[in-house]
Design a protein around this motif. Structure first.
Motif, PDB file in Angstrom:
ATOM      1  N   HIS A   7      -5.354   6.285   5.152  1.00 20.72           N
ATOM      2  CA  HIS A   7      -6.340   7.364   5.176  1.00 20.72           C
ATOM      3  C   HIS A   7      -6.207   8.207   3.914  1.00 20.72           C
ATOM      4  O   HIS A   7      -5.118   8.648   3.583  1.00 20.72           O
ATOM      5  CB  HIS A   7      -6.099   8.232   6.414  1.00 20.72           C
ATOM      6  CG  HIS A   7      -7.055   9.362   6.558  1.00 20.72           C
ATOM      7  ND1 HIS A   7      -8.307   9.189   7.063  1.00 20.72           N
ATOM      8  CD2 HIS A   7      -6.939  10.677   6.255  1.00 20.72           C
ATOM      9  CE1 HIS A   7      -8.931  10.360   7.084  1.00 20.72           C
ATOM     10  NE2 HIS A   7      -8.116  11.268   6.591  1.00 20.72           N
ATOM     11  N   GLY A   8      -7.296   8.421   3.201  1.00 18.96           N
ATOM     12  CA  GLY A   8      -7.264   9.269   2.019  1.00 18.96           C
ATOM     13  C   GLY A   8      -6.808   8.509   0.780  1.00 18.96           C
ATOM     14  O   GLY A   8      -7.117   7.343   0.605  1.00 18.96           O
ATOM     15  N   GLN A   9      -6.056   9.184  -0.048  1.00 19.10           N
ATOM     16  CA  GLN A   9      -5.611   8.622  -1.318  1.00 19.10           C
ATOM     17  C   GLN A   9      -4.506   7.594  -1.111  1.00 19.10           C
ATOM     18  O   GLN A   9      -3.615   7.785  -0.303  1.00 19.10           O
ATOM     19  CB  GLN A   9      -5.081   9.741  -2.225  1.00 19.10           C
ATOM     20  CG  GLN A   9      -6.118  10.742  -2.645  1.00 19.10           C
ATOM     21  CD  GLN A   9      -7.133  10.152  -3.601  1.00 19.10           C
ATOM     22  OE1 GLN A   9      -6.798   9.365  -4.477  1.00 19.10           O
ATOM     23  NE2 GLN A   9      -8.391  10.523  -3.447  1.00 19.10           N
ATOM     24  N   GLY A  10      -4.614   6.510  -1.894  1.00 19.07           N
ATOM     25  CA  GLY A  10      -3.574   5.491  -1.835  1.00 19.07           C
ATOM     26  C   GLY A  10      -3.796   4.445  -2.901  1.00 19.07           C
ATOM     27  O   GLY A  10      -4.835   4.397  -3.565  1.00 19.07           O
ATOM     28  N   LYS A  11      -2.802   3.581  -3.068  1.00 29.34           N
ATOM     29  CA  LYS A  11      -2.882   2.526  -4.064  1.00 29.34           C
ATOM     30  C   LYS A  11      -2.426   1.215  -3.426  1.00 29.34           C
ATOM     31  O   LYS A  11      -1.366   1.175  -2.808  1.00 29.34           O
ATOM     32  CB  LYS A  11      -1.986   2.870  -5.254  1.00 29.34           C
ATOM     33  CG  LYS A  11      -1.994   1.827  -6.348  1.00 29.34           C
ATOM     34  CD  LYS A  11      -1.085   2.235  -7.497  1.00 29.34           C
ATOM     35  CE  LYS A  11      -1.084   1.165  -8.570  1.00 29.34           C
ATOM     36  NZ  LYS A  11      -0.210   1.519  -9.689  1.00 29.34           N
ATOM     37  N   GLU A  12      -3.242   0.184  -3.587  1.00 31.39           N
ATOM     38  CA  GLU A  12      -2.875  -1.146  -3.090  1.00 31.39           C
ATOM     39  C   GLU A  12      -2.564  -2.041  -4.265  1.00 31.39           C
ATOM     40  O   GLU A  12      -3.189  -1.959  -5.312  1.00 31.39           O
ATOM     41  CB  GLU A  12      -4.019  -1.758  -2.269  1.00 31.39           C
ATOM     42  CG  GLU A  12      -4.104  -1.162  -0.892  1.00 31.39           C
ATOM     43  CD  GLU A  12      -4.900  -2.023   0.059  1.00 31.39           C
ATOM     44  OE1 GLU A  12      -4.431  -3.117   0.406  1.00 31.39           O
ATOM     45  OE2 GLU A  12      -5.985  -1.577   0.452  1.00 31.39           O
ATOM     46  N   SER A  13      -1.588  -2.895  -4.084  1.00 33.58           N
ATOM     47  CA  SER A  13      -1.274  -3.887  -5.104  1.00 33.58           C
ATOM     48  C   SER A  13      -0.950  -5.208  -4.417  1.00 33.58           C
ATOM     49  O   SER A  13      -0.457  -5.227  -3.291  1.00 33.58           O
ATOM     50  CB  SER A  13      -0.111  -3.421  -5.980  1.00 33.58           C
ATOM     51  OG  SER A  13       1.022  -3.124  -5.196  1.00 33.58           O
ATOM     52  N   TRP A  14      -1.267  -6.322  -5.131  1.00 36.30           N
ATOM     53  CA  TRP A  14      -1.033  -7.642  -4.571  1.00 36.30           C
ATOM     54  C   TRP A  14      -0.152  -8.438  -5.474  1.00 36.30           C
ATOM     55  O   TRP A  14      -0.125  -8.371  -6.626  1.00 36.30           O
ATOM     56  CB  TRP A  14      -2.340  -8.413  -4.399  1.00 36.30           C
ATOM     57  CG  TRP A  14      -3.256  -7.773  -3.425  1.00 36.30           C
ATOM     58  CD1 TRP A  14      -3.322  -8.036  -2.101  1.00 36.30           C
ATOM     59  CD2 TRP A  14      -4.238  -6.773  -3.675  1.00 36.30           C
ATOM     60  NE1 TRP A  14      -4.292  -7.252  -1.513  1.00 36.30           N
ATOM     61  CE2 TRP A  14      -4.864  -6.474  -2.462  1.00 36.30           C
ATOM     62  CE3 TRP A  14      -4.641  -6.078  -4.801  1.00 36.30           C
ATOM     63  CZ2 TRP A  14      -5.874  -5.526  -2.329  1.00 36.30           C
ATOM     64  CZ3 TRP A  14      -5.642  -5.127  -4.686  1.00 36.30           C
ATOM     65  CH2 TRP A  14      -6.248  -4.875  -3.462  1.00 36.30           C
ATOM     66  N   TYR A  29       0.866  -1.181   0.000  1.00 36.19           N
ATOM     67  CA  TYR A  29       0.000   0.000   0.000  1.00 36.19           C
ATOM     68  C   TYR A  29       0.900   1.228   0.000  1.00 36.19           C
ATOM     69  O   TYR A  29       1.798   1.348   0.833  1.00 36.19           O
ATOM     70  CB  TYR A  29      -0.912   0.041   1.227  1.00 36.19           C
ATOM     71  CG  TYR A  29      -1.632   1.362   1.380  1.00 36.19           C
ATOM     72  CD1 TYR A  29      -2.771   1.648   0.640  1.00 36.19           C
ATOM     73  CD2 TYR A  29      -1.159   2.337   2.244  1.00 36.19           C
ATOM     74  CE1 TYR A  29      -3.426   2.868   0.766  1.00 36.19           C
ATOM     75  CE2 TYR A  29      -1.808   3.567   2.370  1.00 36.19           C
ATOM     76  CZ  TYR A  29      -2.938   3.819   1.630  1.00 36.19           C
ATOM     77  OH  TYR A  29      -3.578   5.025   1.751  1.00 36.19           O
ATOM     78  N   GLU A  30       0.648   2.125  -0.931  1.00 34.26           N
ATOM     79  CA  GLU A  30       1.365   3.400  -0.962  1.00 34.26           C
ATOM     80  C   GLU A  30       0.346   4.513  -0.959  1.00 34.26           C
ATOM     81  O   GLU A  30      -0.568   4.530  -1.786  1.00 34.26           O
ATOM     82  CB  GLU A  30       2.244   3.519  -2.208  1.00 34.26           C
ATOM     83  CG  GLU A  30       2.998   4.828  -2.260  1.00 34.26           C
ATOM     84  CD  GLU A  30       3.997   4.926  -3.393  1.00 34.26           C
ATOM     85  OE1 GLU A  30       4.651   5.975  -3.498  1.00 34.26           O
ATOM     86  OE2 GLU A  30       4.127   3.966  -4.170  1.00 34.26           O
ATOM     87  N   GLY A  31       0.460   5.403  -0.008  1.00 36.71           N
ATOM     88  CA  GLY A  31      -0.488   6.501   0.080  1.00 36.71           C
ATOM     89  C   GLY A  31      -0.377   7.234   1.391  1.00 36.71           C
ATOM     90  O   GLY A  31       0.662   7.211   2.049  1.00 36.71           O
ATOM     91  N   THR A  32      -1.475   7.859   1.768  1.00 36.50           N
ATOM     92  CA  THR A  32      -1.469   8.662   2.981  1.00 36.50           C
ATOM     93  C   THR A  32      -1.939   7.854   4.190  1.00 36.50           C
ATOM     94  O   THR A  32      -2.735   6.923   4.071  1.00 36.50           O
ATOM     95  CB  THR A  32      -2.334   9.925   2.821  1.00 36.50           C
ATOM     96  OG1 THR A  32      -3.646   9.549   2.431  1.00 36.50           O
ATOM     97  CG2 THR A  32      -1.752  10.858   1.795  1.00 36.50           C
TER      98      THR A  32
END
Length: 84
Positions: free
Chosen positions: A77-84, A67-70
């Motif tokens: 919390h807020g904007q972010g991007k998850e990848s698996w 997970y990269e984001g806030t």
């Protein structure tokens, strides 16, 4: 160190489980930029305020999930991007 508290750049290793934090400290607390490596291999790298993930950061699990984001007070919390 400043007096008897961590202050500035440094590294802490917890003897109980081997977790490590390397980064900035302010008045004995992880505050600023830093990297926490959990004993299980998960890693959080990013902004810290009063020993909590707070601001922008990247949490990478041992299995590669990411997970990269806030963050706010240790929670995504807020904007972010998850990848698996």
């Amino acid at each position: 160190m400043k007096g008897d508290t961590f202050h500035g750049q440094g590294k802490m290793v917890w003897s109980a489980d081997g977790a490590t934090y390397e980064g900035q400290w302010y008045n004995g607390k992880a505050t600023g930029k830093g990297k926490l490596t959990h004993a299980d291999g998960d890693i959080y790298e990013g902004d810290w305020v009063n020993e909590m993930a707070h601001g922008h950061g990247v949490y990478t699990q041992k299995n590669g999930s990411r997970y990269e984001g806030t963050w706010q007070k240790d929670v995504q919390h807020g904007q972010g991007k998850e990848s698996w």
